[in-house]
Enzyme design. Structure first.
Site, PDB file in Angstrom:
ATOM      1  N   ASN A   1      95.148  50.629  -1.907  1.00 53.25           N
ATOM      2  CA  ASN A   1      96.276  50.891  -0.534  1.00 53.25           C
ATOM      3  C   ASN A   1      95.750  49.348  -0.574  1.00 53.25           C
ATOM      4  O   ASN A   1      95.168  48.446  -1.137  1.00 53.25           O
ATOM      5  CB  ASN A   1      96.629  51.239  -0.466  1.00 53.25           C
ATOM      6  CG  ASN A   1      94.737  51.297   0.722  1.00 53.25           C
ATOM      7  OD1 ASN A   1      94.224  51.610   0.422  1.00 53.25           O
ATOM      8  ND2 ASN A   1      95.028  51.461   2.166  1.00 53.25           N
TER       9      ASN A   1
ATOM     10  N   CYS B   1      94.258  47.879   1.808  1.00 56.35           N
ATOM     11  CA  CYS B   1      92.628  47.794   2.469  1.00 56.35           C
ATOM     12  C   CYS B   1      91.735  48.549   1.436  1.00 56.35           C
ATOM     13  O   CYS B   1      90.741  48.592   1.536  1.00 56.35           O
ATOM     14  CB  CYS B   1      92.731  48.227   3.630  1.00 56.35           C
ATOM     15  SG  CYS B   1      93.648  48.052   4.968  1.00 56.35           S
TER      16      CYS B   1
ATOM     17  N   GLU C   1      91.125  52.196   0.064  1.00 55.94           N
ATOM     18  CA  GLU C   1      90.369  52.731   0.391  1.00 55.94           C
ATOM     19  C   GLU C   1      90.884  54.511   0.205  1.00 55.94           C
ATOM     20  O   GLU C   1      90.572  54.827   0.197  1.00 55.94           O
ATOM     21  CB  GLU C   1      90.304  53.287   1.973  1.00 55.94           C
ATOM     22  CG  GLU C   1      91.214  53.696   3.033  1.00 55.94           C
ATOM     23  CD  GLU C   1      92.450  52.098   3.323  1.00 55.94           C
ATOM     24  OE1 GLU C   1      92.446  52.346   4.956  1.00 55.94           O
ATOM     25  OE2 GLU C   1      91.946  51.607   3.059  1.00 55.94           O
TER      26      GLU C   1
END
Length: 958
Positions: A586, A588, A590
């Site tokens: 995604n 970020c 994670e």
């Protein structure tokens, strides 16, 4: 005025002389001082240097006092004083503290520093009467003077209520160590004038307290409480439709009266779901805890004030405890006993033990409760699919969703287009459109639209993809606002290790590579390479794998992108291998969930405040279990309550029900445990703390499955086979021929494994560690799993610039008598680093080492220990103070070899430095930072700049 110091030409720091360097001749007896109370103490030359430096500070200001010139003067004069006192010792004379101070005065006068000498004399006098003056200030009444009029919002003028001003400031200081109302009152009074506006008056006291944060970190709570008074007046006046103010003491009863009126106002203003009005509001109001308003630090409350609290045409209508209760009510809408669950959720949020993600805080209980954090899509290889994906991006971003797009299926530059008999322009032109869409849809001004594009390393456009964030070249083929990430198969890393060749393909000719991983990918890739060698492929390119790797690392450091993420461990360890393929992470890095044309992956995030779970020098497992159990219920509720902007997101979320429970405050927990971040003990704590979170999260999902049923795609998952995250490491080891991941455990996983297979899971995925940049500000802890950035710095975000001081360090320095104005000055000079300050003992230097003072491998080692317990991934930032190609190469190979799924930003030194200001205690503006010059043989990273800390435009920093 302020002084911005260039990093290459700034003067030398003020380094206080060690007493041993100025000691008397070895044969002389130890030097001692008779104090005013008659006691005798060991002579300490550094105290002379501190006193002189304070005198220079008083006369010349902080910037001048931090110069090399003053440093040398203080060193020379201190040596002269010590020599004179040593002569007295050799003559058999003892000396008194007053004798020492007389010698300091004499040395200053002889050197013709007359103004500084005078300041020192005044300093001596001030020290003798300081305590009495402070006591007198507490009881002093405002001096009679001209009447000050305050202009209310409607234009009416009223006399300034000095008594209420003093009451509010004294109330704000109550119960806080090291703070005093007197200087705040004095500074506030000094900055008000006749006719001052009501809002400006409220801010005057806030700013007065903020100037003192450098001296005492607890003034951040004072600032927050004074801002809270402004907020109370704004909110209560609007909700009750009459000018209203209230002290914190008043709120013990006023909160209960205000809360039902607030809910009514929110519904009438079409901000809140009318269903909230059907709760037992009296019961919920009685459960509010006004005293928790006092837990905010200034940055946290200011962030809520600016970006989170609901408002009607700019006028806030939410107070903090009402805000948390509104979020809790929104998450409890479908519970049987809604009030009981809302109170349970409220208690967890308002205690800061757990915090929901930003979209949940923004939208819970509103008319369009889009509560999910992250959305992952895969882009089809046709115009309909491409522009549908861009439209979907806009719809998902509108309500605060962060986006990850897989672009690997889109054919490469020069590929044949059958429909037009032309050639494709490749991925890049479409990425430009996606970039501009993200900017256009800015989530209602709350935060910028944010998207990350992923591309696999074998795609023929990979070299252009690596250049997307460069500031040179054709701007039509640049995406200056979009994040980018490499989706790297294990086979590529193995080719890098063996210095092998790497072949780039266009996905229209190799469509199945996109869906394969592990050994099957390696076999099919070899098949296509052989086919290309026979001349049977239309578009391909062969290049040394190490050359691609070099460019990846070079661009990563030069532009901060693309990030490096690893396709195979994400898929091999995925609990949902039976239901699809993970094609990207995604925004970020994670989240690792399957995507397809029919399913847009969705993840629902929240984070445990690990620091709140440290008790008596250990992790409080009982409290942690309670937090995780409630948090998992809240996250599971998000899935059913959520407002879905596209059908593919709803389909995916209801079928798989993934959530991402993460953590923040890891660095704070280490400080509380007295563990240095660069240590084996820190790595071990990362392991055991994540094991406990994982155990309780999986157990909580099992409990929810028993109550509410398994998630629909459970059968065939790794969970259904009794394969937990710790077990899935075997798949990576088998595919690679081994993996260097630790396998130790401490809890009873066999029993939990049995419950998972027999009862089932409510959620396909349960853990992911997000950046938590904003919600950690709300809770007042270091974000996510980050090391301390600096111990004293100016933090910049969309709410402004804020001085941040490490209160753990300050407490330790105070305990050792080392916290003073000179120490603040030195911390500013060294950009918050303690390593170069001589007065600070070695044990504290290790404990409070900052992100750029530690070896990055410690962060990777700790992340690898966490990764074995996590079914998704981590937002892992890496910090390198003096990067080189060799260091980057070793670091990212280590991350891959230890089994990490993803990495995030590579951080260089920040553009956000503490202002070296001549104004004491001010929140300074940002200094510019020049590019970091690097010399690196492999790869060449000369004149490169990486992503900087606390960039207001960066999603990770928000």
């Amino acid at each position: 005025m302020s002084l911005s110091l260039d990093r290459e030409t700034k003067p030398a720091p003020l380094i206080l002389l060690r007493p041993e360097s100025l000691a008397a001749p070895e044969a002389a007896p130890p030097m001692q001082v008779i104090r005013r109370n008659g006691t005798v103490s060991k002579f300490d030359a550094s105290k002379i240097a501190v006193a002189m430096t304070k005198a220079f500070l008083a006369v010349e200001g902080h910037a001048a006092a931090a110069s090399r010139r003053v440093h040398e003067i203080v060193e020379q004069l201190t040596a002269e004083v010590v020599t004179a006192l040593s002569r007295w010792m050799s003559e058999g004379r003892t000396f008194h503290i007053e004798d020492v101070q007389d010698q300091v005065e004499l040395a200053l006068m002889r050197s013709e520093h007359h103004k500084v000498a005078r300041a020192y004399v005044l300093y001596r006098e001030e020290r003798t009467r300081q305590r009495a003056e402070q006591e007198a200030a507490k009881t002093a009444k405002p001096a009679a003077g001209p009447a000050i009029q305050v202009t209310l919002r409607g234009g009416t003028k009223l006399p300034l209520d000095h008594a209420r001003l003093a009451l509010i400031i004294n109330e704000a200081c109550a119960g806080l160590d090291g703070v005093d109302a007197a200087p705040v009152i004095a500074e506030t009074e000094r900055n008000i004038y006749d006719g001052i506006g009501q809002d400006e008056l409220a801010l005057a006291s806030v700013m007065a307290a903020r100037t003192l944060v450098e001296q005492e970190p607890n003034y951040t709570y004072v600032s927050a409480r004074l801002l809270l008074d402004k907020l109370r007046t704004e909110v209560l006046s609007y909700v009750h439709d009459v000018p209203t103010s209230a002290s914190q003491a008043d709120m013990a009863t006023r909160y209960a009266q205000y809360f039902p009126a607030y809910i009514k106002t929110g519904i009438t203003s079409e901000l809140l779901d009318a269903e909230l009005g059907r709760f037992d509001l009296a019961r919920l109001a009685a459960a509010l805890k006004p005293e928790r308003d006092l837990s905010f630090q200034f940055l946290g409350l200011q962030t809520l004030y600016d970006r989170y609290f609901l408002h009607v045409r700019g006028n806030r209508i939410e107070l903090p405890q009402a805000f948390f209760m509104r979020v809790a009510m929104g998450l409890a809408l479908r519970e049987i006993d809604r009030e009981a669950r809302a109170i349970e959720f409220y208690d967890l949020l308002s205690s800061f033990d757990f915090m929901a993600s930003t979209p949940t805080l923004f939208n819970s209980g509103t008319l369009r409760p889009q509560l999910s954090s992250c959305f992952l899509t895969t882009v089809a290889d046709d115009l309909d699919g491409i522009f549908k994906s861009i439209k979907d991006n806009a719809l998902l971003a509108k309500y605060s969703g962060g986006l990850g797009n897989d672009w690997t299926r889109v054919r490469g530059l020069g590929a044949h287009i059958k429909g037009t008999n032309g050639e494709s322009q490749g991925v890049v032109p479409f990425l430009k459109v996606a970039n501009d869409t993200a900017i256009a849809v800015n989530q209602g001004g709350k935060r910028k639209g944010a998207v990350c594009a992923y591309l696999e390393t074998w795609h023929v456009d990979i070299e252009e993809f690596l250049d997307l964030r460069k500031n040179t070249g054709d701007d039509r083929r640049r995406t200056h606002d979009m994040n980018t990430a490499n989706w790297v198969p294990d086979l590529f890393m193995q080719r890098v290790e063996s210095d092998g060749e790497w072949t780039l393909f266009s996905p229209d000719e190799t469509p199945d590579l996109h869906h394969l991983y592990g050994k099957l990918f390696a076999e099919r890739y070899a098949y296509y390479e052989a086919k290309a060698a026979r001349g049977e492929m239309h578009l391909f390119k062969q290049i040394r794998a190490v050359d691609v790797w070099r460019k990846m690392l070079t661009m990563l450091f030069e532009t901060g992108h693309p990030w490096i993420t690893f396709k195979d461990p994400c898929n091999l360890r995925s609990p949902q291998r039976h239901a699809g393929v993970i094609h990207s992470s995604n925004l970020c890095t994670e989240i690792t969930l399957n995507t397809s044309d029919d399913e847009t992956a969705v993840c629902n995030l929240g984070s445990i405040n690990l620091a709140n779970h440290i008790q008596d020098g250990r992790l409080d497992d009982v409290r942690l279990k309670k937090t995780v159990t409630t948090a998992m219920r809240m996250l599971d509720n998000v899935i059913d309550i959520n407002f879905y902007t596209i059908p593919e997101a709803r389909c995916s979320n209801l079928r798989h029900r993934p959530v991402g429970l993460g953590l923040m405050g890891f660095q704070n927990a280490l400080h509380m445990l007295r563990i240095a971040v660069a240590s084996d003990a820190a790595v071990a704590f990362a392991d055991t703390s994540m094991e406990a979170i994982s155990y309780h999260a999986i157990s909580a999902s099992v409990d929810l499955a028993a109550e509410r049923g398994r998630y629909p795609s459970f059968e065939g998952s790794l969970w259904s086979q009794g394969i937990l995250p710790i077990d899935s490491i075997d798949f990576v080891a088998d595919a690679r021929g081994g993996v260097a991941m630790d396998r130790t455990s401490t809890l009873d996983w066999a029993a939990l494994r049995g419950r998972v297979t027999s009862v089932g899971m409510r959620n396909s995925n349960v853990m992911a560690i997000a950046p938590t940049a904003t919600i950690s500000n709300i809770c007042g802890v270091v974000q996510s799993i980050e090391p301390a950035y600096q111990n004293l710095y100016v933090k910049s975000n969309m709410s402004g610039d804020f001085t941040v001081v490490n209160d753990h360090l300050v407490r330790d320095l105070k305990a050792r008598g080392l916290w003073d104005e000179v120490m603040v000055n030195d911390l500013k000079y060294f950009d918050g680093s303690v390593g170069a300050i001589d007065r600070i003992p070695a044990d504290l230097k290790a404990l409070y080492a900052t992100a750029f003072e530690i070896e990055s491998r410690w962060l990777v080692e700790a992340a690898a220990r966490r990764q074995k317990w996590i079914d998704q991934a981590q937002s892992l930032n890496l910090y390198i103070a003096n990067p080189s190609g060799k260091k980057l190469d070793a670091l990212y190979r280590l991350a891959w070899s230890l089994g990490l799924k993803t990495t995030y930003y590579l951080r260089s030194h920040s553009a956000t430095h503490v202002e070296k200001s001549t104004l004491k205690g001010t929140d300074g503006k940002l200094n510019a930072v020049s590019p970091v010059a690097l010399t690196a043989p492999v790869p060449d990273l000369s004149d490169a700049i990486a992503c900087t800390i606390d960039n207001p435009d960066c999603e990770a920093c928000q």
